[in-house]
Design an enzyme around this catalytic site. Structure first.
Site, short mmCIF file in Angstrom:
data_model
loop_
_atom_site.label_atom_id
_atom_site.label_comp_id
_atom_site.label_asym_id
_atom_site.label_seq_id
_atom_site.Cartn_x
_atom_site.Cartn_y
_atom_site.Cartn_z
N TRP A 94 8.74 9.91 14.25
CA TRP A 94 8.33 10.71 15.42
C TRP A 94 9.31 10.51 16.57
O TRP A 94 9.63 11.46 17.28
CB TRP A 94 6.93 10.31 15.86
CG TRP A 94 6.44 11.07 17.07
CD1 TRP A 94 5.85 12.29 17.09
CD2 TRP A 94 6.52 10.63 18.43
NE1 TRP A 94 5.54 12.66 18.38
CE2 TRP A 94 5.94 11.67 19.22
CE3 TRP A 94 7.00 9.50 19.05
CZ2 TRP A 94 5.85 11.57 20.61
CZ3 TRP A 94 6.91 9.40 20.44
CH2 TRP A 94 6.34 10.42 21.20
N HIS A 95 9.80 9.29 16.74
CA HIS A 95 10.71 9.00 17.85
C HIS A 95 12.05 9.73 17.71
O HIS A 95 12.66 10.10 18.71
CB HIS A 95 10.95 7.50 17.98
CG HIS A 95 9.90 6.78 18.77
ND1 HIS A 95 8.75 6.31 18.20
CD2 HIS A 95 9.83 6.48 20.09
CE1 HIS A 95 8.01 5.73 19.14
NE2 HIS A 95 8.64 5.83 20.29
N GLY A 96 12.53 9.90 16.47
CA GLY A 96 13.81 10.56 16.32
C GLY A 96 14.11 10.92 14.88
O GLY A 96 13.68 10.23 13.95
#
Length: 368
Positions: free
Chosen positions: A319-321
């Site tokens: 989700w972060h990257g």
């Protein structure tokens, strides 16, 4: 439009605040909604249509699920369809390039594609929408029948681009009715100024140091210089993200909306578990509520609990990257979290300062 930009500070925000307090109470949500749409369109105007389509789809999807709650099969079909569409949209815009680049590195043929710019805040508002839809299905919240209020929940500009992830239950009653409070306005101004200082004075300065160090030739970096760069990067990430979230909380207070806090001195954490009770609190709450517990949590034994923890942190990393380094970062934190729980007794025997030092170094090195 960045919160720290001249346009936002001296044009957009004053205009919105003046209109919000001068116009009759019944127009306040409309003012905030229009301001949020302008704010969103400022960066990538074409994606405003994607946002509007997402609002309409999820508004009617929520109504459909609520209407079918007596028929669990029909409600579940609507829920699954909604999850597939929302995650497919997020996946296409955020992970298309990552998936194709990975395949190109494996397959003997090259798959060409046109990289699209990422819609602003899509990770945050997608998770907010998912939390609303799932909570409607579970019966935890009442479905929102007022389309402008639902649209405001999705697009609210204070937390649109960098969070926090606001669950619908946090703001449901506030969207319908809220009182003007000079105390809240004062607190909001304080939070916003503090967040702006974190961003401009601390995050940007730390970022300059990291840029200088990372720009040096690798063979010419002394050990102490490398550690300086690592710590500068660590504090840049914190002050940037925490600063934006403080500004979001402050802006919410300016408009009489209480947005949850997202950080609680995370670099004071004395374990990896403690770190995630202090860092990005709303994401931790989302993953615990909508991923960890549905997977079974700790109800199916310790081994299954550790596996569930690992899955949660892999999701967090992704989700972060859209990059394998983010997935590996999530994997490391999942392992660290599981090991801390597995050896909690032995960990508890260590002095608090040692616990803090090991945790601090672990977080620092995994950032890098």
């Amino acid at each position: 439009m960045l919160f720290s930009s001249i346009v936002f500070l001296f044009t957009f925000l004053p205009a919105v605040v003046i209109l919000y307090y001068l116009l009759p109470v019944r127009f306040r949500n409309v003012i905030l909604l229009l301001a949020s749409l302008v704010f969103y369109a400022w960066g990538e105007p074409v994606y405003l249509f994607l946002m509007l389509l997402s609002i309409l789809f999820n508004y009617f999807s929520g109504l459909d699920i609520a209407r079918n709650l007596q028929d669990k099969r029909a409600a579940k079909r609507s829920l699954v369809f909604n999850l597939i569409i929302n995650l497919a949209v997020l996946g296409f815009f955020k992970y298309e390039g990552f998936v194709l680049d990975t395949l190109n590195g494996i397959l003997p043929v090259h798959i060409s594609y046109h990289a699209l710019p990422l819609p602003i805040g899509i990770s945050f508002y997608t998770f907010q929408i998912l939390s609303y839809i799932i909570d409607v299905y579970r019966g935890n919240v009442k479905v929102q029948t007022n389309l402008p209020n639902f649209a405001l929940y999705v697009t609210m500009f204070p937390q649109l681009i960098a969070g926090p992830i606001v669950q619908y239950a946090d703001v449901d009653e506030q969207l319908a009715s809220r009182e003007v409070s000079r105390t809240k306005f004062g607190e909001g101004s304080m939070y916003f100024i503090r967040g702006l200082a974190k961003k401009v004075l601390l995050a940007n300065t730390s970022g300059m140091i990291f840029t200088e160090v990372s720009g040096l030739a690798k063979g010419n970096i002394a050990v102490m210089t490398a550690w300086l760069g690592a710590f500068a990067y660590m504090f840049q990430i914190y002050f940037d993200f925490s600063g934006y979230c403080d500004m979001a909380t402050g802006l919410g207070y300016l408009f009489n909306i209480r947005i949850p806090m997202n950080f609680n001195s995370p670099y004071k954490a004395t374990s990896v578990v403690d770190f995630w009770k202090r860092w990005h609190l709303t994401l931790t709450r989302f993953l615990r509520t909508y991923v960890y517990f549905p997977l079974g949590g700790s109800r199916k034994g310790e081994k299954r609990a550790y596996l569930n923890i690992l899955v949660v942190f892999l999701v967090s990393g992704l989700w972060h990257g859209a990059n394998w380094t983010f997935i590996f970062w999530g994997f490391l934190h999942g392992i660290g979290n599981a090991l801390t729980r597995m050896f909690r007794k032995q960990w508890g025997h260590l002095h608090t300062v040692i616990q803090w030092g090991i945790t601090f170094l672990f977080v620092n090195l995994t950032w890098i």
